[in-house]
Write a protein that holds these residues in place. Sequence first.
Motif: not given
Length: 497
Positions: A337-338, A340-342, A379-381, A416, A464, A484, A487
């Motif tokens: 599972q990802p 999530w972070e900026e 904002c993603a992995d 995006k 995502h 993507l 954030s």
Amino acid sequence: MKLTLTQRLSIVFSALLLACCGASAWLQIRSSDLHDQEVIQGLSRDLAGHIARSAPLMDANGLRPDAVRQLFGQLMVVNPSVEVYLLDNQGRIKGDDAPIGHVKREQVNLAPIRRFIAGDTLPILGDDPRSTDTRKVFSAAPLQVNGQAPSGYIYVVLLGEAHDALAARVSASSVLRTTLWYTALVTLLGLIAGLMAFGLITRPLKRLSAAMLRFDANGEPDTQPHVPRSSSAGTRDEIAVLETAFAQMAARIGEQWRELTRQDQQRRELLANISHDLRTPLTSLHGYLETLSLKSDTLGETERKRYLAIALAQSVKVGRLAQALFELARLEHGNVQPAWEEFSLVDLVQDVFQKFELPAEARHIHLRAEIPQRLPTVCADLGMIERVLTNLLDNAIRHTPADGTIGVDLAYRDGKVSVTVSDSGSGIPANLRDGLFERPFSSGGGHRGGGFGLLIVQRMLQLHHSQIRLVEHTGAGAVFCFELPTSLSSQTTGATV
């Protein structure tokens, strides 16, 4: 014998209809008889009183038999259906004009007579002297002599033996038979109409049952039974709603079956490709190791190092393939599972470019990046997106000839950040574009296809809520694009590469 649901319902419906018609006919006849009795008794209510006043039937010496017989005979000649009796205060029959042996009772119950004289609701039935168990409508009046207390009663049966005999003959006449035939015909027509209406009502149920029996779970469009999709919106017809629901269920099952079949085919192709991709390096690795083992005394130092280098390269290739398979299996089964972070996508692209600087220089390939001055963070992995870019660039470098170019373009559109990776390599053959991100293709034959790297890219981007797509364009090479989300803080940064 087994009957269908429609046949059982038809039999029950027919039985109920016949029972209702029979009960209705009996009730009509019964109500008609009661009505006739009430009318006759009402019209003849004062008949007994008129007889009691018209002629003296008793004197100081008692009953006058001659007067009684003469009067009763005259009345029965005028109206053969009436029968007149003279009763005492206890209800015993003291006078009549009945033929010998026709009178079956010696006494009549006085309770109905008193109710009649008191004016109770008609019809009131009293005992029939010429029967032991029959009760008939009557007229009654007290018999008085010189204004004294009643010394007896005049009792007139309004529907006597003559009426019963005539009614029995009429019941067998053609008029009654014709009436009964008409009643039977109406009942038959009602039964036929009811069965036809019942058949029309149950026709959708028959059609639905036939469709369910013919249903093929394989879900092929040309083998599926035709199920009319009745518009169930706003209708209260449960069968129509069920029919529509079954049609939707059949279509859904068909789609799911075809999807399972397609996935099964993809797994078969995946196993075949895995076997092919593993067999080549393993065969090469085994061959060189076997050569080193058999000819270790005769090989020179240079040849021994070259064979070892080749075997080592093949083992590294097998290791990368095994690692890719393991990673793909984890992604397929939802074990990853990802997080999530900026982060700044610009910085990530710079890091990935630095990773591929030496391989690109060795193949004389130019790395190019187009990044706007102000670009929001995403904002993603971070680890997954780095792997996505690494796989795409690694795939591009392996299929781009010397002096070629690989570009990464970033752009901000509709909230995006889009990422476009392009190269000037051999491109993707038209016959491999369908299912490019759904199954791996063998890289043999000198053609560029989709390997495990693109499958891993697709699964990671799906986590995502994004998709990678092959962009149609004119010219050489291949162009891949994905997006993507930005954030929440929408931080911006400026960077150049």
